[in-house]
Design a protein around this motif. Sequence first.
Motif, PDB file in Angstrom:
ATOM      1  N   ALA A 166       0.811  -1.216   0.000  1.00 23.40           N
ATOM      2  CA  ALA A 166       0.000   0.000   0.000  1.00 23.40           C
ATOM      3  C   ALA A 166       0.851   1.276   0.000  1.00 23.40           C
ATOM      4  O   ALA A 166       0.307   2.379  -0.059  1.00 23.40           O
ATOM      5  CB  ALA A 166      -0.937  -0.010   1.211  1.00 23.40           C
ATOM      6  N   HIS A 167       2.172   1.120   0.066  1.00 22.24           N
ATOM      7  CA  HIS A 167       3.100   2.264   0.073  1.00 22.24           C
ATOM      8  C   HIS A 167       2.850   3.232   1.226  1.00 22.24           C
ATOM      9  O   HIS A 167       2.852   4.449   1.033  1.00 22.24           O
ATOM     10  CB  HIS A 167       3.024   3.041  -1.253  1.00 22.24           C
ATOM     11  CG  HIS A 167       3.382   2.215  -2.444  1.00 22.24           C
ATOM     12  ND1 HIS A 167       4.625   1.673  -2.629  1.00 22.24           N
ATOM     13  CD2 HIS A 167       2.647   1.817  -3.506  1.00 22.24           C
ATOM     14  CE1 HIS A 167       4.654   0.975  -3.756  1.00 22.24           C
ATOM     15  NE2 HIS A 167       3.452   1.044  -4.299  1.00 22.24           N
ATOM     16  N   VAL A 168       2.576   2.700   2.405  1.00 22.88           N
ATOM     17  CA  VAL A 168       2.409   3.563   3.578  1.00 22.88           C
ATOM     18  C   VAL A 168       3.109   2.920   4.777  1.00 22.88           C
ATOM     19  O   VAL A 168       3.503   1.755   4.710  1.00 22.88           O
ATOM     20  CB  VAL A 168       0.913   3.787   3.935  1.00 22.88           C
ATOM     21  CG1 VAL A 168       0.216   4.636   2.886  1.00 22.88           C
ATOM     22  CG2 VAL A 168       0.183   2.463   4.113  1.00 22.88           C
ATOM     23  N   SER A 169       3.216   3.671   5.854  1.00 18.97           N
ATOM     24  CA  SER A 169       3.833   3.125   7.063  1.00 18.97           C
ATOM     25  C   SER A 169       2.893   2.108   7.702  1.00 18.97           C
ATOM     26  O   SER A 169       1.697   2.081   7.419  1.00 18.97           O
ATOM     27  CB  SER A 169       4.127   4.246   8.060  1.00 18.97           C
ATOM     28  OG  SER A 169       2.914   4.652   8.671  1.00 18.97           O
ATOM     29  N   GLU A 170       3.447   1.273   8.578  1.00 21.91           N
ATOM     30  CA  GLU A 170       2.641   0.209   9.178  1.00 21.91           C
ATOM     31  C   GLU A 170       1.471   0.752  10.001  1.00 21.91           C
ATOM     32  O   GLU A 170       0.338   0.279   9.891  1.00 21.91           O
ATOM     33  CB  GLU A 170       3.525  -0.687  10.054  1.00 21.91           C
ATOM     34  CG  GLU A 170       4.554  -1.444   9.228  1.00 21.91           C
ATOM     35  CD  GLU A 170       5.551  -2.197  10.083  1.00 21.91           C
ATOM     36  OE1 GLU A 170       5.189  -2.604  11.216  1.00 21.91           O
ATOM     37  OE2 GLU A 170       6.698  -2.382   9.638  1.00 21.91           O
ATOM     38  N   ALA A 171       1.763   1.744  10.825  1.00 21.77           N
ATOM     39  CA  ALA A 171       0.703   2.299  11.678  1.00 21.77           C
ATOM     40  C   ALA A 171      -0.386   2.946  10.825  1.00 21.77           C
ATOM     41  O   ALA A 171      -1.588   2.751  11.057  1.00 21.77           O
ATOM     42  CB  ALA A 171       1.286   3.310  12.658  1.00 21.77           C
ATOM     43  N   HIS A 172       0.053   3.684   9.824  1.00 15.15           N
ATOM     44  CA  HIS A 172      -0.907   4.335   8.923  1.00 15.15           C
ATOM     45  C   HIS A 172      -1.736   3.290   8.192  1.00 15.15           C
ATOM     46  O   HIS A 172      -2.945   3.440   8.011  1.00 15.15           O
ATOM     47  CB  HIS A 172      -0.148   5.204   7.911  1.00 15.15           C
ATOM     48  CG  HIS A 172      -1.027   5.962   6.975  1.00 15.15           C
ATOM     49  ND1 HIS A 172      -1.582   7.183   7.309  1.00 15.15           N
ATOM     50  CD2 HIS A 172      -1.484   5.664   5.742  1.00 15.15           C
ATOM     51  CE1 HIS A 172      -2.336   7.596   6.296  1.00 15.15           C
ATOM     52  NE2 HIS A 172      -2.302   6.682   5.335  1.00 15.15           N
ATOM     53  N   PHE A 173      -1.078   2.205   7.800  1.00 13.77           N
ATOM     54  CA  PHE A 173      -1.777   1.146   7.069  1.00 13.77           C
ATOM     55  C   PHE A 173      -2.903   0.541   7.917  1.00 13.77           C
ATOM     56  O   PHE A 173      -4.050   0.412   7.464  1.00 13.77           O
ATOM     57  CB  PHE A 173      -0.791   0.055   6.645  1.00 13.77           C
ATOM     58  CG  PHE A 173      -1.465  -1.129   6.020  1.00 13.77           C
ATOM     59  CD1 PHE A 173      -2.162  -1.009   4.814  1.00 13.77           C
ATOM     60  CD2 PHE A 173      -1.444  -2.373   6.639  1.00 13.77           C
ATOM     61  CE1 PHE A 173      -2.814  -2.096   4.245  1.00 13.77           C
ATOM     62  CE2 PHE A 173      -2.083  -3.465   6.066  1.00 13.77           C
ATOM     63  CZ  PHE A 173      -2.772  -3.325   4.879  1.00 13.77           C
ATOM     64  N   ILE A 174      -2.592   0.176   9.132  1.00 19.39           N
ATOM     65  CA  ILE A 174      -3.602  -0.473   9.994  1.00 19.39           C
ATOM     66  C   ILE A 174      -4.781   0.469  10.220  1.00 19.39           C
ATOM     67  O   ILE A 174      -5.945   0.095  10.082  1.00 19.39           O
ATOM     68  CB  ILE A 174      -2.967  -0.885  11.348  1.00 19.39           C
ATOM     69  CG1 ILE A 174      -1.926  -1.977  11.116  1.00 19.39           C
ATOM     70  CG2 ILE A 174      -4.047  -1.364  12.317  1.00 19.39           C
ATOM     71  CD1 ILE A 174      -1.070  -2.276  12.338  1.00 19.39           C
TER      72      ILE A 174
END
Lengths: 133, 140
Positions: free
Chosen positions: A36-44
Amino acid sequence: MSRAVEESNRAMLRARDAMDRAYAEPLDIPALARIAHVSEAHFIRTFRATFGETPHRYLQRRRVERAMTLLVETARDVTDICYAVGFGSLGTFSRTFRQIVGESPSDFRRHRVASANVPSCFTKAWTRPSSFG
Amino acid sequence: MTMNAISRSQIYVLDQDEALDFYVNKLGMEVNTDQDLGFMRWLTVNLPGDPEREILLEKPGPPALDPATAGQVRELLTKGALGGYLFITTDDARKTHEDLVAKGVEITDEPTERPYGIDFGIRDPFGNRIRIGQMFPRTT
């Protein structure tokens, strides 16, 4: 503003598609966040806002749904199915399956019948156990 | 009165030029009609050899939809929740799958043998779902 939402939706959908396609692989949050090309926290956080549940739970329920299908449609044994759908241990699989489905894999197998000949994409979408109701 | 064919279907796309690139250059369809009607760009594609069945690639927007509604359509489309579902048949699902993978098409479901045939799923660039199947002969 809405362009950003559309792009974010599409990125989250790519990660969800990866879970539908590659559920048996050791998909973890870092791998999905990379898709998704985002950070892990942002992704969740964003995945949950988009689809109503966390990616972890989506994947867990996808794997259980695939296990339900294999239990009904094949004669493979439970241990074999557990690994085939991506669980790393039989204990985790049995516990998770019972939590989500309400009975053990063997009991489930005993009284379910195979679904009609509908395309598997619909089966996957409509028989995935969820807590949405 | 007998209705005898489904001749046109419609899906929403976010960008008609990008849609053309996908449906024509990647999926191998051909442009049936690409006409500026003034009020809209009427853009349809069909599978080669089958011009009687067209798919309208429609861009959601005003005045057909108010801007807020068009925005909702776009958001639902991009999260894969808008319906719009194309089923396409092929004479060789595994080969078609290989070709599309080579072209970078997003695969949502790997080819699977089912009682009705061998099929797999892809997405278009906007979130529409497409199913491609090599169907077994029907037993009636």
